[in-house]
Design a protein around this motif. Structure first.
Motif, PDB file in Angstrom:
ATOM      1  N   ALA A  15      29.909  40.302  45.334  1.00  0.00           N
ATOM      2  CA  ALA A  15      28.522  39.840  45.219  1.00  0.00           C
ATOM      3  C   ALA A  15      28.028  39.247  46.535  1.00  0.00           C
ATOM      4  O   ALA A  15      26.908  39.530  46.988  1.00  0.00           O
ATOM      5  CB  ALA A  15      28.404  38.811  44.095  1.00  0.00           C
ATOM      6  N   GLU A  16      28.881  38.441  47.176  1.00  0.00           N
ATOM      7  CA  GLU A  16      28.491  37.802  48.436  1.00  0.00           C
ATOM      8  C   GLU A  16      28.287  38.822  49.548  1.00  0.00           C
ATOM      9  O   GLU A  16      27.490  38.600  50.469  1.00  0.00           O
ATOM     10  CB  GLU A  16      29.534  36.769  48.845  1.00  0.00           C
ATOM     11  CG  GLU A  16      29.531  35.532  47.948  1.00  0.00           C
ATOM     12  CD  GLU A  16      30.600  34.522  48.331  1.00  0.00           C
ATOM     13  OE1 GLU A  16      31.467  34.861  49.179  1.00  0.00           O
ATOM     14  OE2 GLU A  16      30.576  33.404  47.778  1.00  0.00           O
ATOM     15  N   ALA A  17      28.991  39.936  49.487  1.00  0.00           N
ATOM     16  CA  ALA A  17      28.866  40.982  50.504  1.00  0.00           C
ATOM     17  C   ALA A  17      27.779  41.995  50.163  1.00  0.00           C
ATOM     18  O   ALA A  17      27.567  42.960  50.906  1.00  0.00           O
ATOM     19  CB  ALA A  17      30.204  41.697  50.673  1.00  0.00           C
ATOM     20  N   GLY A  18      27.110  41.779  49.027  1.00  0.00           N
ATOM     21  CA  GLY A  18      26.082  42.726  48.608  1.00  0.00           C
ATOM     22  C   GLY A  18      26.658  44.042  48.121  1.00  0.00           C
ATOM     23  O   GLY A  18      25.981  45.075  48.140  1.00  0.00           O
ATOM     24  N   ARG A  19      27.896  44.005  47.666  1.00  0.00           N
ATOM     25  CA  ARG A  19      28.572  45.207  47.180  1.00  0.00           C
ATOM     26  C   ARG A  19      28.384  45.327  45.675  1.00  0.00           C
ATOM     27  O   ARG A  19      28.229  44.329  44.961  1.00  0.00           O
ATOM     28  CB  ARG A  19      30.081  45.123  47.486  1.00  0.00           C
ATOM     29  CG  ARG A  19      30.455  44.830  48.943  1.00  0.00           C
ATOM     30  CD  ARG A  19      30.666  46.070  49.763  1.00  0.00           C
ATOM     31  NE  ARG A  19      31.611  46.999  49.170  1.00  0.00           N
ATOM     32  CZ  ARG A  19      32.936  46.962  49.384  1.00  0.00           C
ATOM     33  NH1 ARG A  19      33.460  46.026  50.164  1.00  0.00           N
ATOM     34  NH2 ARG A  19      33.728  47.873  48.837  1.00  0.00           N
ATOM     35  N   ALA A  20      28.437  46.543  45.173  1.00  0.00           N
ATOM     36  CA  ALA A  20      28.318  46.768  43.737  1.00  0.00           C
ATOM     37  C   ALA A  20      29.525  46.177  43.013  1.00  0.00           C
ATOM     38  O   ALA A  20      30.654  46.231  43.513  1.00  0.00           O
ATOM     39  CB  ALA A  20      28.218  48.261  43.443  1.00  0.00           C
ATOM     40  N   ALA A  21      29.283  45.611  41.849  1.00  0.00           N
ATOM     41  CA  ALA A  21      30.381  45.069  41.043  1.00  0.00           C
ATOM     42  C   ALA A  21      31.357  46.189  40.700  1.00  0.00           C
ATOM     43  O   ALA A  21      30.961  47.272  40.286  1.00  0.00           O
ATOM     44  CB  ALA A  21      29.838  44.432  39.778  1.00  0.00           C
ATOM     45  N   GLY A  22      32.644  45.922  40.895  1.00  0.00           N
ATOM     46  CA  GLY A  22      33.653  46.920  40.574  1.00  0.00           C
ATOM     47  C   GLY A  22      33.892  47.950  41.664  1.00  0.00           C
ATOM     48  O   GLY A  22      34.616  48.922  41.456  1.00  0.00           O
ATOM     49  N   SER A  23      33.300  47.741  42.844  1.00  0.00           N
ATOM     50  CA  SER A  23      33.462  48.724  43.927  1.00  0.00           C
ATOM     51  C   SER A  23      34.787  48.568  44.662  1.00  0.00           C
ATOM     52  O   SER A  23      35.159  49.428  45.457  1.00  0.00           O
ATOM     53  CB  SER A  23      32.302  48.612  44.923  1.00  0.00           C
ATOM     54  OG  SER A  23      32.225  47.322  45.492  1.00  0.00           O
ATOM     55  N   VAL A  24      35.498  47.471  44.406  1.00  0.00           N
ATOM     56  CA  VAL A  24      36.790  47.225  45.059  1.00  0.00           C
ATOM     57  C   VAL A  24      37.908  47.353  44.031  1.00  0.00           C
ATOM     58  O   VAL A  24      37.871  46.711  42.971  1.00  0.00           O
ATOM     59  CB  VAL A  24      36.822  45.826  45.706  1.00  0.00           C
ATOM     60  CG1 VAL A  24      38.186  45.561  46.336  1.00  0.00           C
ATOM     61  CG2 VAL A  24      35.718  45.687  46.751  1.00  0.00           C
ATOM     62  N   GLU A  25      38.894  48.182  44.353  1.00  0.00           N
ATOM     63  CA  GLU A  25      40.029  48.363  43.440  1.00  0.00           C
ATOM     64  C   GLU A  25      41.154  47.407  43.833  1.00  0.00           C
ATOM     65  O   GLU A  25      41.549  47.342  45.003  1.00  0.00           O
ATOM     66  CB  GLU A  25      40.536  49.806  43.492  1.00  0.00           C
ATOM     67  CG  GLU A  25      41.639  50.090  42.487  1.00  0.00           C
ATOM     68  CD  GLU A  25      41.766  51.561  42.174  1.00  0.00           C
ATOM     69  OE1 GLU A  25      41.520  51.945  41.012  1.00  0.00           O
ATOM     70  OE2 GLU A  25      42.113  52.332  43.084  1.00  0.00           O
ATOM     71  N   LEU A  26      41.667  46.693  42.858  1.00  0.00           N
ATOM     72  CA  LEU A  26      42.759  45.758  43.071  1.00  0.00           C
ATOM     73  C   LEU A  26      44.095  46.453  42.840  1.00  0.00           C
ATOM     74  O   LEU A  26      44.376  46.935  41.746  1.00  0.00           O
ATOM     75  CB  LEU A  26      42.619  44.563  42.126  1.00  0.00           C
ATOM     76  CG  LEU A  26      43.816  43.604  42.064  1.00  0.00           C
ATOM     77  CD1 LEU A  26      44.096  42.969  43.418  1.00  0.00           C
ATOM     78  CD2 LEU A  26      43.578  42.542  40.986  1.00  0.00           C
ATOM     79  N   ILE A  27      44.912  46.493  43.900  1.00  0.00           N
ATOM     80  CA  ILE A  27      46.274  47.010  43.781  1.00  0.00           C
ATOM     81  C   ILE A  27      47.213  45.815  43.659  1.00  0.00           C
ATOM     82  O   ILE A  27      47.326  45.008  44.581  1.00  0.00           O
ATOM     83  CB  ILE A  27      46.659  47.861  45.009  1.00  0.00           C
ATOM     84  CG1 ILE A  27      45.684  49.040  45.187  1.00  0.00           C
ATOM     85  CG2 ILE A  27      48.093  48.376  44.872  1.00  0.00           C
ATOM     86  CD1 ILE A  27      45.876  49.790  46.503  1.00  0.00           C
TER      87      ILE A  27
END
Length: 217
Positions: A15-27
């Motif tokens: 959210a702070e980076a202005g990225r879409a929610a769920g756009s980062v995958e957690l490994i």
């Protein structure tokens, strides 16, 4: 710390980076973790895990994959060419493609097996002698060589030097990816994944902050 805390922090960083929610995958990096800790994270519903060694993953994941649907397994550590076949049969993604010899082996096996994991090319952004990865100056040529082998490149990966500001390395990796039309960025670990997300990480690799400190024999 724990899985839910890390997911909350990822969501906040997105959210702070202005990225879409769920756009980062957690490994969730499960290397050298006791089986009961891995099982607990599986029971919480997480399905994306990372291992550093093919042999360790062989002994751990086939049984888990039988019991849990939808597991995605990522190889994060160095891959020897003679273990490429086993890796391609076991892993859904390989983040450590770091030299032409390995790329050629993967391309040959992909034709033979009829499938290929997602591939990330490892860039040695700190130009450290002891660390795997193609040098930044050679990255464009290596990307082209892989594409000439009909390998589909999902992303780039880096591991910043422990004594340098990680954001400089995240920025460098993002620039190499952008000029080559690559969208995937595997960067950021337990101590710096929020910075990595600010620089465009699509995959972050978090271990001890989820599982607790590793237990070494």
């Amino acid at each position: 710390m724990g899985l839910s805390d890390i997911k909350d922090r990822i969501a906040k960083a997105e959210a702070e980076a202005g990225r879409a929610a769920g756009s980062v995958e957690l490994i969730a990096v499960s290397k050298i973790q006791p089986l009961e800790r891995v099982e607990a994270v599986l029971d919480e519903g997480h399905r994306v895990f990372g291992e550093n060694r093919v042999q360790e993953a062989q002994g751990k994941w086939p049984a888990f994959k039988e019991r849990y649907d939808g597991v995605s397994l990522h190889l994060l550590g160095p891959l020897q060419t003679n273990k490429a076949r086993v890796a391609m049969e076991l892993f859904d993604a390989i983040h450590s493609v770091d030299r032409p010899k390995l790329a050629h082996a993967i391309a040959r096996l992909a034709q033979e097996l009829g499938h290929c994991p997602e591939l990330f090319l490892q860039v040695n952004t700190g130009e450290e002698e002891q660390k795997a990865g193609v040098m930044p100056a050679d990255a464009d040529a290596f990307i082209k060589e892989c594409r000439d082998l009909d390998l589909s490149i999902r992303g780039l990966m880096c591991i910043p030097p422990v004594d340098e500001t990680p954001s400089l390395h995240f920025s460098l990796l993002a620039k190499i990816a952008e000029r080559n039309g690559i969208t995937g960025l595997s960067m950021g670990m337990s101590g710096d994944f929020e910075q990595a997300i600010a620089f465009g990480a699509t995959h972050v690799r978090v271990g001890s902050a989820i599982f607790g400190e590793r237990v070494y024999d």
